[in-house]
Enzyme design. Structure first.
Site, PDB file in Angstrom:
ATOM      1  CB  THR A 116      -0.874   0.321   1.302  1.00  0.00           C
ATOM      2  OG1 THR A 116      -1.769  -1.432   1.576  1.00  0.00           O
ATOM      3  CG2 THR A 116      -1.876   1.186   1.034  1.00  0.00           C
ATOM      4  CG  LEU A 142      -5.082 -10.335   0.506  1.00  0.00           C
ATOM      5  CD1 LEU A 142      -3.704 -10.800   1.365  1.00  0.00           C
ATOM      6  CD2 LEU A 142      -5.218 -10.635   0.102  1.00  0.00           C
ATOM      7  CG  ASN A 210      -8.153  -0.456   4.154  1.00  0.00           C
ATOM      8  OD1 ASN A 210      -9.556  -1.433   4.029  1.00  0.00           O
ATOM      9  ND2 ASN A 210      -7.238  -0.894   3.964  1.00  0.00           N
ATOM     10  CB  CYS A 262      -5.373  -2.601   7.553  1.00  0.00           C
ATOM     11  SG  CYS A 262      -4.650  -3.856   6.432  1.00  0.00           S
TER      12      CYS A 262
HETATM   13  C1  UDX Z   1      -9.111  -4.516   6.555  1.00  0.00           C
HETATM   14  C2  UDX Z   1     -10.454  -4.653   5.096  1.00  0.00           C
HETATM   15  O1  UDX Z   1     -11.411  -4.835   5.762  1.00  0.00           O
HETATM   16  C3  UDX Z   1      -8.870  -5.415   4.008  1.00  0.00           C
HETATM   17  O2  UDX Z   1     -10.200  -5.445   2.736  1.00  0.00           O
HETATM   18  C4  UDX Z   1      -7.348  -4.524   3.394  1.00  0.00           C
HETATM   19  O3  UDX Z   1      -7.372  -4.505   2.964  1.00  0.00           O
HETATM   20  C5  UDX Z   1      -6.812  -4.981   5.193  1.00  0.00           C
HETATM   21  O4  UDX Z   1      -7.525  -4.117   5.992  1.00  0.00           O
HETATM   22  P1  UDX Z   1      -8.376  -6.161   8.575  1.00  0.00           P
HETATM   23  O5  UDX Z   1      -7.174  -5.667   9.847  1.00  0.00           O
HETATM   24  O6  UDX Z   1      -7.646  -7.916   8.671  1.00  0.00           O
HETATM   25  O7  UDX Z   1      -8.557  -5.902   6.619  1.00  0.00           O
HETATM   26  O8  UDX Z   1      -9.438  -6.617   9.532  1.00  0.00           O
HETATM   27  P2  UDX Z   1     -11.100  -5.821   9.827  1.00  0.00           P
HETATM   28  O9  UDX Z   1     -11.733  -7.315   9.374  1.00  0.00           O
HETATM   29  O10 UDX Z   1     -11.547  -5.356   8.599  1.00  0.00           O
HETATM   30  O11 UDX Z   1     -11.262  -5.410  11.062  1.00  0.00           O
HETATM   31  C6  UDX Z   1     -10.881  -3.848  11.483  1.00  0.00           C
HETATM   32  C7  UDX Z   1     -11.374  -3.952  12.497  1.00  0.00           C
HETATM   33  O12 UDX Z   1     -12.596  -3.606  13.062  1.00  0.00           O
HETATM   34  C8  UDX Z   1     -10.518  -4.519  13.932  1.00  0.00           C
HETATM   35  O13 UDX Z   1     -10.034  -4.519  15.299  1.00  0.00           O
HETATM   36  C9  UDX Z   1     -11.831  -5.000  13.904  1.00  0.00           C
HETATM   37  O14 UDX Z   1     -12.552  -5.685  15.394  1.00  0.00           O
HETATM   38  C10 UDX Z   1     -12.706  -4.447  14.017  1.00  0.00           C
HETATM   39  N1  UDX Z   1     -14.629  -4.450  13.644  1.00  0.00           N
HETATM   40  C11 UDX Z   1     -14.677  -5.057  12.722  1.00  0.00           C
HETATM   41  C12 UDX Z   1     -15.175  -4.090  14.423  1.00  0.00           C
HETATM   42  O15 UDX Z   1     -15.392  -3.066  15.416  1.00  0.00           O
HETATM   43  N2  UDX Z   1     -16.339  -3.759  13.436  1.00  0.00           N
HETATM   44  C13 UDX Z   1     -17.210  -4.801  12.915  1.00  0.00           C
HETATM   45  O16 UDX Z   1     -18.273  -4.926  12.647  1.00  0.00           O
HETATM   46  C14 UDX Z   1     -15.806  -5.226  12.471  1.00  0.00           C
END
Ligand code: UDX
Length: 442
Positions: A116, A142, A210, A262
């Site tokens: 990124t 991802l 994001n 991310c």
């Molecule tokens: C994220 C994006 O989803 C992915 O597409 C990207 O390119 C990389 O960043 P990731 O960091 O693996 O992925 O986690 P994600 O599942 O999106 O959750 C991120 C944060 O949001 C976590 O701290 C999670 O606990 C929080 N979250 C997620 C919430 O508080 N509520 C939700 O409903 C979903």
């Protein structure tokens, strides 16, 4: 095709394994010796579900030097771009990789930038160290814990760069685009949109996704906080919102804040990119501020309720469920605030057994050990194990009756039935209601 992947972190290792599974001849270059040794022993240092099984089925070499770059048709750059000065990513590893590729790769080779990077980086590399090659931005989307699913059956493939590189990139991903020959464990999504655009658009597309998801979560947390203040049920309100296909049910669960490798890094970078362009991105700035406030208000509620010097049983250390990753974990940030406030924090996480830098957090081996004699239990990661806790048994081991559910995984009714007082992510104590609550939507 002959492919060299630089970087064996989440993105590089997953991309390499998937491309090898699609039939390409792939070599993955990792400069960190200890990480390289783990990959070479057939293990996965990232604990990404399904990845070691896939690695055992494919012919993929992990190597420590970049000699393979010289014979590659396509070089993928998947090195780290951590936050640097002023919120912009630190591109030192990317610059090193570009210099190496510039020196070794054959003229006309396609260089895919999966890391990124700020808007304009690919154009700069194209007119600088990679002028003999064709530089294409190909951001990844991802999710940790679902990286294979997202790589083999993504929502979309985004790529952008010189138009004569397009057919090569399409060829690389042909089987993914056509949605065929996926391993049985992958949920097929049918043909995958291949979105070709300029390199700058592809670079911004990653930050936009994001930034939007983080903003969605900050908005969700605001609605949940407001619901508590006006006597509405946040779960019912959010369930209604999620039924609208334009909003959708995913990423709607209120919490103590978003974290991970991310969202924090990419929102800071997007803000810095906007600032650099002289654009005041007010919605994004508010989303970032809201996230800081969200954790602060939750921490303050705990500190108000627990006696000075008291003990907190903290359930969760990972930044989200399904991963041992603790980078920018809200659970750990919360624990540090509590420790600094004079509370003892004893933590349990199903995937995190020790912390390199614990700063006063005591890591325990079971829920009971973390919560025994605690004045309050705090759920900080949305692990299904915590949603399924035997709350009566939990209440039997704790000293106090406070349950702070920072991930909205427990129903207040169930908590009350077990003799626990329930406080959600807003930090306001909830009375049980008969409304249906939104649980477990991720
Ligand atoms: C994220 C994006 O989803 C992915 O597409 C990207 O390119 C990389 O960043 P990731 O960091 O693996 O992925 O986690 P994600 O599942 O999106 O959750 C991120 C944060 O949001 C976590 O701290 C999670 O606990 C929080 N979250 C997620 C919430 O508080 N509520 C939700 O409903 C979903």
């Amino acid at each position: 095709m002959r492919v060299a992947v630089l970087g064996a972190g989440y993105v590089g290792a997953t991309s390499a394994a998937v491309l090898a599974a699609l039939g390409h001849h792939v070599t993955c270059v990792e400069r960190d010796r200890s990480r390289l040794a783990i990959w070479r022993s057939g293990n996965d240092p990232l604990a990404e579900p399904g990845l070691t099984d896939l690695l055992h089925c494919v012919d993929l070499q992990f190597v420590g030097d970049g000699a393979e770059i010289a014979t590659a048709d396509l070089v993928i750059v998947a090195v780290g771009t951590p936050t640097g000065a002023g919120g912009m990513p630190d591109l030192a590893q990317l610059e090193d990789a570009a210099a190496q590729i510039g020196a070794l790769a054959r003229t006309g080779a396609v260089v895919l930038i999966r890391s990124t990077v700020p808007v304009g980086t690919c154009d700069r590399l194209q007119s600088g160290p990679l002028r003999r090659m064709r530089v294409v931005s190909n951001p990844e989307f991802l999710r940790e814990g679902h990286a294979l699913q997202d790589a083999l059956a993504p929502d979309r493939i985004v790529a952008g760069g010189p138009s004569d590189a397009r057919s090569i990139v399409e060829h690389l991903y042909r089987r993914v685009i056509e949605g065929r020959s996926l391993p049985a464990a992958i949920d097929p999504r049918g043909p995958v949109p291949f979105l070709w655009m300029s390199a700058r658009s592809a670079e911004l597309a990653k930050y936009a996704a994001n930034g939007f998801l983080a903003t969605k979560l900050s908005f969700v947390n605001e609605i949940a906080n407001l619901a508590e203040s006006v006597g509405a049920d946040a779960g019912a309100v959010l369930e209604s919102m999620g039924s609208d296909p334009r909003i959708g049910p995913q990423h709607l669960r209120p919490g103590l804040g978003w974290g991970g490798s991310c969202f924090p890094k990419d929102t800071r970078a997007l803000q810095a990119i906007a600032d650099g362009a002289g654009y005041d991105f007010i919605v994004l700035r508010a989303a970032i501020d809201q996230n800081t406030r969200q954790l602060g208000q939750f921490a303050a509620a705990i500190r108000r309720s627990v006696i000075p010097g008291g003990t907190v049983g903290l359930l969760g250390l990972a930044f989200k469920a399904g991963t041992p990753d603790t980078r920018e974990s809200p659970a750990i940030a919360l624990a540090h605030v509590l420790v600094r406030g004079g509370l003892s924090v004893r933590a349990f996480d199903p995937a995190v057994r020790a912390l390199a830098d614990d700063r006063g957090i005591e890591v325990r081996a079971t829920v009971d050990e973390a919560c025994a004699g605690a004045d309050a239990v705090v759920i900080a990661t949305e692990w299904p194990e915590f949603a399924a806790l035997d709350l009566r048994a939990l209440r039997n081991v704790t000293r106090g009756d406070l349950l702070f559910d920072g991930r909205s995984v427990i129903s207040p009714q169930a908590a009350h039935a077990a003799g626990l007082r329930y406080i959600g992510p807003s930090g306001i104590e909830e009375e049980p209601t008969a409304d249906v609550r939104l649980r477990g939507a991720a």
